[in-house]
Scaffold this active site. Structure first.
Site, mmCIF file in Angstrom:
data_model
loop_
_atom_site.group_PDB
_atom_site.id
_atom_site.type_symbol
_atom_site.label_atom_id
_atom_site.label_comp_id
_atom_site.label_asym_id
_atom_site.label_seq_id
_atom_site.Cartn_x
_atom_site.Cartn_y
_atom_site.Cartn_z
ATOM 1 N N GLY A 64 0.830 -1.372 0.367
ATOM 2 C CA GLY A 64 0.304 0.215 0.320
ATOM 3 C C GLY A 64 1.197 1.066 0.079
ATOM 4 O O GLY A 64 0.481 2.203 0.434
ATOM 5 N N THR A 70 1.487 4.019 -2.528
ATOM 6 C CA THR A 70 1.182 4.199 -3.437
ATOM 7 C C THR A 70 -0.293 5.081 -2.661
ATOM 8 O O THR A 70 -0.141 5.733 -3.916
ATOM 9 C CB THR A 70 1.455 3.307 -5.300
ATOM 10 O OG1 THR A 70 0.039 2.742 -4.862
ATOM 11 C CG2 THR A 70 2.321 2.884 -5.255
ATOM 12 N N GLY A 71 -0.405 4.907 -1.564
ATOM 13 C CA GLY A 71 -2.182 5.417 -1.221
ATOM 14 C C GLY A 71 -0.828 6.623 -0.936
ATOM 15 O O GLY A 71 -0.059 7.019 -0.741
ATOM 16 N N ARG A 122 -9.048 2.922 -1.632
ATOM 17 C CA ARG A 122 -8.603 4.559 -1.895
ATOM 18 C C ARG A 122 -10.817 4.887 -1.930
ATOM 19 O O ARG A 122 -10.750 5.120 -0.518
ATOM 20 C CB ARG A 122 -7.953 4.649 -3.250
ATOM 21 C CG ARG A 122 -7.256 4.455 -3.666
ATOM 22 C CD ARG A 122 -6.521 4.166 -4.588
ATOM 23 N NE ARG A 122 -5.060 4.390 -4.920
ATOM 24 C CZ ARG A 122 -4.124 5.005 -5.298
ATOM 25 N NH1 ARG A 122 -4.198 5.529 -4.584
ATOM 26 N NH2 ARG A 122 -3.051 4.732 -5.186
ATOM 27 N N CYS A 167 -1.606 -0.195 8.840
ATOM 28 C CA CYS A 167 -2.367 1.318 9.144
ATOM 29 C C CYS A 167 -4.020 1.073 9.704
ATOM 30 O O CYS A 167 -4.264 0.275 8.401
ATOM 31 C CB CYS A 167 -2.240 2.334 8.339
ATOM 32 S SG CYS A 167 -3.496 3.811 8.579
ATOM 33 N N HIS A 205 -9.400 10.195 10.624
ATOM 34 C CA HIS A 205 -9.522 10.633 8.866
ATOM 35 C C HIS A 205 -8.171 11.528 9.078
ATOM 36 O O HIS A 205 -8.063 12.273 10.214
ATOM 37 C CB HIS A 205 -10.451 12.386 8.760
ATOM 38 C CG HIS A 205 -10.446 13.467 7.900
ATOM 39 N ND1 HIS A 205 -11.268 13.018 6.822
ATOM 40 C CD2 HIS A 205 -9.993 14.359 7.539
ATOM 41 C CE1 HIS A 205 -10.549 13.567 5.959
ATOM 42 N NE2 HIS A 205 -10.063 14.111 6.129
ATOM 43 N N CYS A 242 7.690 4.751 14.771
ATOM 44 C CA CYS A 242 7.272 3.082 15.752
ATOM 45 C C CYS A 242 7.757 2.154 15.107
ATOM 46 O O CYS A 242 7.742 1.372 16.035
ATOM 47 C CB CYS A 242 5.714 3.215 15.286
ATOM 48 S SG CYS A 242 4.695 2.146 14.170
#
Length: 205
Positions: A8, A10-11, A76, A107, A151, A186
Protein backbone atom coordinates in the site's frame (compact mmCIF):
# COMPACT_ATOMS: atom_id res chain seq x y z
CA UNK A 1 20.81 0.05 6.38
CA UNK A 2 17.53 -1.60 7.41
CA UNK A 3 15.38 -3.05 4.64
CA UNK A 4 11.64 -2.34 4.64
CA UNK A 5 8.85 -3.64 2.42
CA UNK A 6 5.68 -1.61 1.88
CA UNK A 7 2.23 -2.89 1.05
CA UNK A 8 0.00 0.00 0.00
CA UNK A 9 2.98 2.28 -0.51
CA UNK A 10 1.43 4.27 -3.36
CA UNK A 11 -1.71 5.41 -1.52
CA UNK A 12 -2.02 8.77 0.24
CA UNK A 13 -0.67 7.55 3.58
CA UNK A 14 1.66 4.99 2.06
CA UNK A 15 3.47 7.58 -0.05
CA UNK A 16 4.14 9.67 3.05
CA UNK A 17 5.45 6.61 4.90
CA UNK A 18 7.73 5.70 1.98
CA UNK A 19 9.19 9.22 1.90
CA UNK A 20 9.76 9.08 5.66
CA UNK A 21 11.54 5.73 5.31
CA UNK A 22 13.80 7.16 2.60
CA UNK A 23 14.57 10.23 4.72
CA UNK A 24 15.50 7.86 7.55
CA UNK A 25 17.98 6.13 5.26
CA UNK A 26 16.11 2.84 4.93
CA UNK A 27 16.36 0.60 1.88
CA UNK A 28 12.82 0.56 0.52
CA UNK A 29 10.92 -2.03 -1.51
CA UNK A 30 7.30 -1.71 -2.69
CA UNK A 31 4.89 -4.38 -3.84
CA UNK A 32 2.93 -2.76 -6.66
CA UNK A 33 0.34 -3.81 -9.19
CA UNK A 34 0.96 -0.95 -11.58
CA UNK A 35 4.11 1.15 -11.99
CA UNK A 36 2.01 4.14 -13.07
CA UNK A 37 0.87 4.61 -9.45
CA UNK A 38 4.42 5.18 -8.18
CA UNK A 39 5.18 8.90 -7.68
CA UNK A 40 8.02 10.31 -9.79
CA UNK A 41 9.81 11.80 -6.78
CA UNK A 42 10.74 8.40 -5.36
CA UNK A 43 10.29 5.96 -8.26
CA UNK A 44 14.03 5.71 -8.86
CA UNK A 45 14.89 5.52 -5.13
CA UNK A 46 12.96 2.35 -4.29
CA UNK A 47 12.89 -1.25 -5.46
CA UNK A 48 9.64 -2.15 -7.19
CA UNK A 49 8.26 -5.68 -7.11
CA UNK A 50 5.21 -6.38 -9.24
CA UNK A 51 2.46 -8.43 -7.69
CA UNK A 52 -0.77 -8.47 -5.74
CA UNK A 53 -1.16 -8.65 -1.96
CA UNK A 54 -3.94 -11.22 -2.38
CA UNK A 55 -1.43 -13.65 -3.93
CA UNK A 56 0.59 -15.49 -1.28
CA UNK A 57 3.36 -16.25 -3.79
CA UNK A 58 3.63 -12.56 -4.72
CA UNK A 59 3.79 -11.56 -1.06
CA UNK A 60 6.42 -14.20 -0.33
CA UNK A 61 8.51 -12.88 -3.18
CA UNK A 62 8.17 -9.30 -1.95
CA UNK A 63 9.04 -10.07 1.68
CA UNK A 64 12.06 -12.27 0.98
CA UNK A 65 15.24 -10.69 2.32
CA UNK A 66 13.47 -7.84 4.15
CA UNK A 67 13.65 -6.86 7.84
CA UNK A 68 10.70 -4.55 8.47
CA UNK A 69 7.15 -4.42 7.11
CA UNK A 70 4.79 -1.45 6.76
CA UNK A 71 1.18 -1.97 5.69
CA UNK A 72 -0.97 0.95 4.51
CA UNK A 73 -3.46 -1.00 2.43
CA UNK A 74 -6.64 0.78 1.45
CA UNK A 75 -9.38 0.85 -1.15
CA UNK A 76 -9.01 4.54 -2.05
CA UNK A 77 -12.61 5.75 -2.43
CA UNK A 78 -14.17 2.32 -2.94
CA UNK A 79 -16.41 1.54 0.04
CA UNK A 80 -17.99 -1.65 -1.31
CA UNK A 81 -17.66 -4.95 0.61
CA UNK A 82 -14.14 -6.32 0.31
CA UNK A 83 -11.77 -8.93 1.72
CA UNK A 84 -8.62 -7.49 0.13
CA UNK A 85 -7.31 -6.00 3.38
CA UNK A 86 -7.87 -9.11 5.49
CA UNK A 87 -6.75 -11.52 2.78
CA UNK A 88 -3.68 -9.38 2.26
CA UNK A 89 -2.67 -9.25 5.91
CA UNK A 90 -3.05 -13.01 6.24
CA UNK A 91 -0.63 -13.49 3.35
CA UNK A 92 1.77 -10.95 4.86
CA UNK A 93 1.66 -12.70 8.25
CA UNK A 94 2.29 -16.10 6.64
CA UNK A 95 5.22 -14.81 4.62
CA UNK A 96 6.71 -12.94 7.60
CA UNK A 97 6.66 -16.07 9.71
CA UNK A 98 8.34 -18.05 6.95
CA UNK A 99 11.06 -15.39 6.77
CA UNK A 100 11.22 -15.15 10.58
CA UNK A 101 10.35 -11.46 10.53
CA UNK A 102 8.69 -9.86 13.54
CA UNK A 103 8.25 -6.10 13.19
CA UNK A 104 5.26 -4.73 11.30
CA UNK A 105 3.32 -1.47 11.42
CA UNK A 106 -0.23 -1.49 10.07
CA UNK A 107 -2.49 1.47 9.32
CA UNK A 108 -6.07 0.58 10.23
CA UNK A 109 -8.92 2.89 11.30
CA UNK A 110 -10.13 4.72 14.40
CA UNK A 111 -13.60 3.35 13.63
CA UNK A 112 -12.32 0.12 15.21
CA UNK A 113 -12.55 1.94 18.56
CA UNK A 114 -16.31 2.35 17.97
CA UNK A 115 -19.08 -0.07 18.75
CA UNK A 116 -20.12 -1.63 15.44
CA UNK A 117 -23.54 0.02 15.39
CA UNK A 118 -21.94 3.45 15.91
CA UNK A 119 -19.80 3.24 12.75
CA UNK A 120 -21.31 5.39 9.94
CA UNK A 121 -23.17 3.04 7.61
CA UNK A 122 -21.27 4.24 4.55
CA UNK A 123 -18.07 2.86 6.12
CA UNK A 124 -19.59 -0.31 7.59
CA UNK A 125 -18.38 -2.74 4.92
CA UNK A 126 -14.85 -1.35 4.79
CA UNK A 127 -14.70 -1.26 8.58
CA UNK A 128 -15.74 -4.92 8.71
CA UNK A 129 -12.69 -5.83 6.65
CA UNK A 130 -10.49 -3.62 8.79
CA UNK A 131 -11.81 -5.60 11.75
CA UNK A 132 -10.94 -8.90 10.07
CA UNK A 133 -7.51 -7.48 9.25
CA UNK A 134 -6.98 -6.48 12.88
CA UNK A 135 -8.28 -9.82 14.18
CA UNK A 136 -5.67 -11.64 12.08
CA UNK A 137 -2.97 -9.33 13.35
CA UNK A 138 -3.92 -9.82 17.01
CA UNK A 139 -3.35 -13.59 16.87
CA UNK A 140 -0.27 -13.38 14.63
CA UNK A 141 2.32 -13.42 17.45
CA UNK A 142 4.17 -10.68 15.56
CA UNK A 143 5.54 -7.53 17.16
CA UNK A 144 2.82 -5.48 15.50
CA UNK A 145 2.08 -1.79 15.77
CA UNK A 146 -1.63 -1.43 14.99
CA UNK A 147 -2.19 2.26 14.27
CA UNK A 148 -5.79 3.52 14.34
CA UNK A 149 -5.95 6.99 12.71
CA UNK A 150 -9.09 9.13 12.48
CA UNK A 151 -9.67 11.22 9.34
CA UNK A 152 -6.39 11.42 7.44
CA UNK A 153 -5.98 15.03 6.39
CA UNK A 154 -4.02 16.53 3.52
CA UNK A 155 -2.47 19.08 5.86
CA UNK A 156 1.02 20.18 6.93
CA UNK A 157 2.72 18.41 9.86
CA UNK A 158 1.51 19.46 13.28
CA UNK A 159 1.92 18.49 16.91
CA UNK A 160 0.16 15.18 17.53
CA UNK A 161 -0.41 12.74 20.35
CA UNK A 162 -0.89 9.02 20.75
CA UNK A 163 -2.68 6.78 23.23
CA UNK A 164 -2.83 3.03 23.64
CA UNK A 165 -6.14 1.20 23.16
CA UNK A 166 -8.13 4.39 22.62
CA UNK A 167 -8.25 7.57 20.59
CA UNK A 168 -6.35 10.43 22.27
CA UNK A 169 -9.48 12.45 21.56
CA UNK A 170 -8.09 15.96 21.14
CA UNK A 171 -9.18 16.01 17.49
CA UNK A 172 -10.71 13.82 14.81
CA UNK A 173 -7.92 14.11 12.25
CA UNK A 174 -4.23 13.49 11.66
CA UNK A 175 -1.95 14.92 8.98
CA UNK A 176 -1.03 12.30 6.38
CA UNK A 177 2.59 13.42 6.82
CA UNK A 178 2.58 12.82 10.57
CA UNK A 179 0.83 9.48 10.18
CA UNK A 180 3.26 8.32 7.50
CA UNK A 181 6.26 9.28 9.63
CA UNK A 182 4.83 7.60 12.72
CA UNK A 183 4.24 4.34 10.83
CA UNK A 184 8.01 4.24 10.27
CA UNK A 185 9.25 5.68 13.57
CA UNK A 186 7.15 3.29 15.67
CA UNK A 187 9.01 0.32 14.18
CA UNK A 188 12.18 1.57 15.87
CA UNK A 189 10.65 1.92 19.35
CA UNK A 190 9.91 -1.36 21.12
CA UNK A 191 7.54 0.28 23.60
CA UNK A 192 4.99 0.21 20.76
CA UNK A 193 5.36 -3.54 20.14
CA UNK A 194 2.08 -5.43 20.38
CA UNK A 195 0.14 -2.20 20.89
CA UNK A 196 -3.02 -0.67 19.50
CA UNK A 197 -2.16 2.98 18.97
CA UNK A 198 -4.62 5.83 18.62
CA UNK A 199 -3.19 8.97 17.05
CA UNK A 200 -4.50 12.46 16.30
CA UNK A 201 -3.45 16.06 15.80
CA UNK A 202 -3.48 18.26 18.90
CA UNK A 203 -5.78 21.16 18.12
CA UNK A 204 -4.57 24.47 19.46
CA UNK A 205 -6.99 26.38 21.68
Amino acid sequence: MAKIIFFGGTGMTGQCAVRSALEKGLKVRLLIRNESTVPDDFADKVELVKGDVTSLDDVRNAIKGQELVCVALGTRNDLKPTTVLSDGIKNIITAMKEEKLKKISVCLSAFLFYEVDKVPKVFADLNADHQREFDALKVSELEYRAVFPPHIADEPPAEFEIAYDKSPGSSRSISKLDLGKFLIDCLFDDKHAGKVIGICTIKKA
